[in-house]
Motif scaffolding. Sequence first.
Motif, PDB file in Angstrom:
ATOM      1  N   UNK A  60      30.245  42.685 -17.468  1.00 13.17           N
ATOM      2  CA  UNK A  60      31.684  42.995 -17.601  1.00 13.17           C
ATOM      3  C   UNK A  60      31.958  44.494 -17.630  1.00 13.17           C
ATOM      4  N   UNK A  61      31.024  45.283 -18.154  1.00 14.20           N
ATOM      5  CA  UNK A  61      31.214  46.734 -18.188  1.00 14.20           C
ATOM      6  C   UNK A  61      31.282  47.298 -16.769  1.00 14.20           C
ATOM      7  N   UNK A  62      30.476  46.724 -15.851  1.00 12.37           N
ATOM      8  CA  UNK A  62      30.494  47.181 -14.456  1.00 12.37           C
ATOM      9  C   UNK A  62      31.829  46.827 -13.802  1.00 12.37           C
ATOM     10  N   UNK A  63      32.332  45.645 -14.094  1.00 15.92           N
ATOM     11  CA  UNK A  63      33.631  45.237 -13.545  1.00 15.92           C
ATOM     12  C   UNK A  63      34.727  46.205 -13.996  1.00 15.92           C
ATOM     13  N   UNK A  64      34.713  46.559 -15.265  1.00 16.66           N
ATOM     14  CA  UNK A  64      35.739  47.460 -15.806  1.00 16.66           C
ATOM     15  C   UNK A  64      35.683  48.834 -15.137  1.00 16.66           C
ATOM     16  N   UNK A  65      34.466  49.409 -15.060  1.00 12.48           N
ATOM     17  CA  UNK A  65      34.324  50.752 -14.495  1.00 12.48           C
ATOM     18  C   UNK A  65      34.613  50.739 -12.995  1.00 12.48           C
ATOM     19  N   UNK A  66      34.149  49.707 -12.285  1.00  7.58           N
ATOM     20  CA  UNK A  66      34.367  49.634 -10.841  1.00  7.58           C
ATOM     21  C   UNK A  66      35.854  49.543 -10.521  1.00  7.58           C
ATOM     22  N   UNK A  67      36.573  48.769 -11.311  1.00  6.41           N
ATOM     23  CA  UNK A  67      38.023  48.668 -11.094  1.00  6.41           C
ATOM     24  C   UNK A  67      38.696  50.011 -11.358  1.00  6.41           C
ATOM     25  N   UNK A  68      38.253  50.675 -12.384  1.00  5.27           N
ATOM     26  CA  UNK A  68      38.792  51.983 -12.757  1.00  5.27           C
ATOM     27  C   UNK A  68      38.591  52.994 -11.629  1.00  5.27           C
ATOM     28  N   UNK A  69      37.420  52.943 -10.953  1.00  8.79           N
ATOM     29  CA  UNK A  69      37.083  53.905  -9.897  1.00  8.79           C
ATOM     30  C   UNK A  69      37.366  53.375  -8.488  1.00  8.79           C
ATOM     31  N   UNK A  70      37.963  52.171  -8.408  1.00  6.96           N
ATOM     32  CA  UNK A  70      38.332  51.559  -7.124  1.00  6.96           C
ATOM     33  C   UNK A  70      37.107  51.323  -6.228  1.00  6.96           C
ATOM     34  N   UNK A  71      36.066  50.778  -6.829  1.00  7.61           N
ATOM     35  CA  UNK A  71      34.827  50.460  -6.124  1.00  7.61           C
ATOM     36  C   UNK A  71      34.638  48.942  -6.143  1.00  7.61           C
ATOM     37  N   UNK A  72      34.571  48.278  -4.978  1.00  9.94           N
ATOM     38  CA  UNK A  72      34.373  46.826  -4.967  1.00  9.94           C
ATOM     39  C   UNK A  72      32.943  46.447  -5.363  1.00  9.94           C
ATOM     40  N   UNK A  73      32.810  45.263  -5.965  1.00 11.74           N
ATOM     41  CA  UNK A  73      31.494  44.741  -6.332  1.00 11.74           C
ATOM     42  C   UNK A  73      31.188  43.561  -5.418  1.00 11.74           C
ATOM     43  N   UNK A  74      30.009  43.622  -4.773  1.00 10.38           N
ATOM     44  CA  UNK A  74      29.599  42.609  -3.802  1.00 10.38           C
ATOM     45  C   UNK A  74      28.416  41.836  -4.361  1.00 10.38           C
ATOM     46  N   UNK A  75      28.457  40.531  -4.198  1.00 11.66           N
ATOM     47  CA  UNK A  75      27.351  39.687  -4.636  1.00 11.66           C
ATOM     48  C   UNK A  75      26.570  39.208  -3.415  1.00 11.66           C
ATOM     49  N   UNK A  76      25.229  39.331  -3.483  1.00  9.91           N
ATOM     50  CA  UNK A  76      24.344  38.865  -2.409  1.00  9.91           C
ATOM     51  C   UNK A  76      23.384  37.835  -2.982  1.00  9.91           C
ATOM     52  N   UNK A  77      23.069  36.807  -2.201  1.00  9.26           N
ATOM     53  CA  UNK A  77      22.239  35.731  -2.727  1.00  9.26           C
ATOM     54  C   UNK A  77      20.734  36.014  -2.584  1.00  9.26           C
ATOM     55  N   UNK A  78      20.332  36.859  -1.660  1.00  7.86           N
ATOM     56  CA  UNK A  78      18.912  37.075  -1.378  1.00  7.86           C
ATOM     57  C   UNK A  78      18.263  37.979  -2.425  1.00  7.86           C
ATOM     58  N   UNK A  79      16.913  38.021  -2.402  1.00  8.46           N
ATOM     59  CA  UNK A  79      16.202  38.925  -3.288  1.00  8.46           C
ATOM     60  C   UNK A  79      16.477  40.363  -2.871  1.00  8.46           C
TER      61      UNK A  79
END
Length: 314
Positions: free
Chosen positions: A97-116
């Motif tokens: 959740x801390x990453x979500x908060x900071x990323x939103x603050x800095x306008x950086x999208x978070x991407x999820x990938x399924x592979x190793x």
Amino acid sequence: MHKYVTVQDLINTLDMEIVYGHEFASNKIISSEVSRPGLILSGFKEFYPSERIQLIGRTEISYLNSQTSRERMEKFRSICREDTPAIVVARKIDTPPELVYVAHEMKVPIISARSKTSRVLANLTNFLEGKLAERFSKHGVFLEVFGMGVLLTGTSGVGKSETALELIQRGHRLIADDRVEFYMIDELTLMGEAPEILQNLLEIRGLGIVDVMSLYGVSAIVRSKKLEVIIEMVLDTGQIEYDRLGSGREYDRIFDVQIPRIRIPVKTGRNLAAIIEAAAMNFRANEMGFDATETFNNKLDALILSNREAENDG
């Protein structure tokens, strides 16, 4: 102006999804390199490539889970900068959740990938290298012949496209006609593809533009291919001497990569498609260590030696 791709371009191509920050999907990616921010998360803040995509895997998450929430917040602020295009989290790991908060603050999208993580890194690098690498356009017809990337070159009207059409009818595949865009993926490898506007198209004099995929199906085309050999088609005027034994290999240099070049004389009555097939197979045989010229020379040397011994005995 820098070449770039957007985060949305990345999502559309690779098996990934934006989990937070859809409104920032237009962020521009200008670097083909991907950063693993382990050092900066551990406190080393010099030489941080903030303009790259930041890839977080199980190792980084395990380290961050040992920190307090306040410490995680501080560390995520160290990797989320104004010029950071996106954060990619591998293995479908739950996003802190801390990453979500900071990323939103800095306008950086978070991407999820399924592979190793190593596979995600390879996929990201390959995609970005292909899109952002410096490109060189060359006139010719680029084909896949027996699985090899073969570029047909020669002066206008020499019959490159007509020969390519016959090769396609023989089961080989078109990559690009008229203009081919090449780019390096490493020091020894050149990839070629058609500009988007010319994909699947072949121009035949007197017939016009032919859509190869519509006429021959999807099996007749391929989007990109490694360039392995250049075949130069030269009008045979009787004034040019050719290497009859094939012992002297010539090269063309594209970027810093040397590509073998074969010159084939063109005149009425020659089945150029069959000759190009043979040239491609012979080149592949040479690459595998089977050299017909060397075999001929050895046999010739043995014959000369045998004749000399016979003369001495006589």
